[in-house]
Design a protein around this motif. Structure first.
Motif: not given
Length: 217
Positions: A166-173, A204-209
């Motif tokens: 979390y920050g100015d942008a939110w990300k899931a890695q 992010v899970d869906d794209l990796a899948t």
């Protein structure tokens, strides 16, 4: 929707790749002060491998990846990394443009924009392939972020670790063990509060899948 063509000039720069996206990605991923985030992900991936294998073994329904597995992904380069995400997948995930990026130590990544390339607050994905743990460890975040504890999980039977920042942008890695010490890295990013925690994790899970399913096919 972006074209499947990810050919490059002799100099190595991508054809029609937005300069702003390249500069933003390079700046965003080159701060050594944030290397702890990646080390956490690497360690979590190792823990996830054992945990995932135990879960799959006890359920008897899904085999988790274990050391020595034949690689499900191999031979990815700057010229081919964007092809990990097919045209149909780009349409499914509303990806407008794809820009391949070269990495050090043999890794390669693709910047996948969902917004216009000149957007003040871009949103989209990063998909990358790292052939070794050393090449993965260069993937650092250069923004002021607050990371959540990495979560071990299984993606298509492969050991994985997911971390939300979390920050100015939110990300899931998300890092996924794809065999022979190689790693698939998928990131979903967007402006703060533009999507929920659940949407971050799910996307992010869906794209990796989808990437792993395509490789198996």
């Amino acid at each position: 929707m972006a074209s499947e063509d990810t050919s490059t000039h002799d100099s190595g720069s991508a054809v029609d790749s937005p300069r702003e996206a390249a500069a933003a990605l390079t700046k965003r991923r080159r701060n050594p002060a944030k290397s702890l985030l990646v080390l956490t992900a690497v360690l979590s991936l190792a823990v996830g491998s054992g945990l995932g294998y135990a879960i799959a073994h006890s359920s008897g329904s899904t085999r988790a990846s274990v050391p020595g597995d034949a690689p499900i992904i191999a031979g990815v380069s700057k010229k081919t990394v964007c092809k990990l995400v097919s045209g149909a997948m780009r349409q499914q995930f509303s990806i407008r443009e794809a820009s391949p990026m070269a990495e050090e130590k043999g890794g390669a990544s693709c910047y996948l924009l969902m917004t216009q390339d000149d957007a003040a607050e871009p949103a989209g994905f990063v998909v990358a392939f790292y052939p070794t743990a050393e090449s993965l460890q260069q993937t650092v975040d250069g923004t002021d972020v607050i990371p959540e504890k990495a979560e071990p999980l299984l993606i298509q039977g492969r050991a994985a670790a997911r971390q939300v920042l979390y920050g100015d942008a939110w990300k899931a890695q998300l890092t996924v063990d794809v065999g022979n010490k190689a790693t698939l890295y998928v990131e979903r990013f967007g402006p703060k509060d533009s999507l929920s925690d659940r949407e971050l994790r799910r996307s992010v899970d869906d794209l990796a899948t989808a990437v792993l399913k395509r490789q198996k096919a």
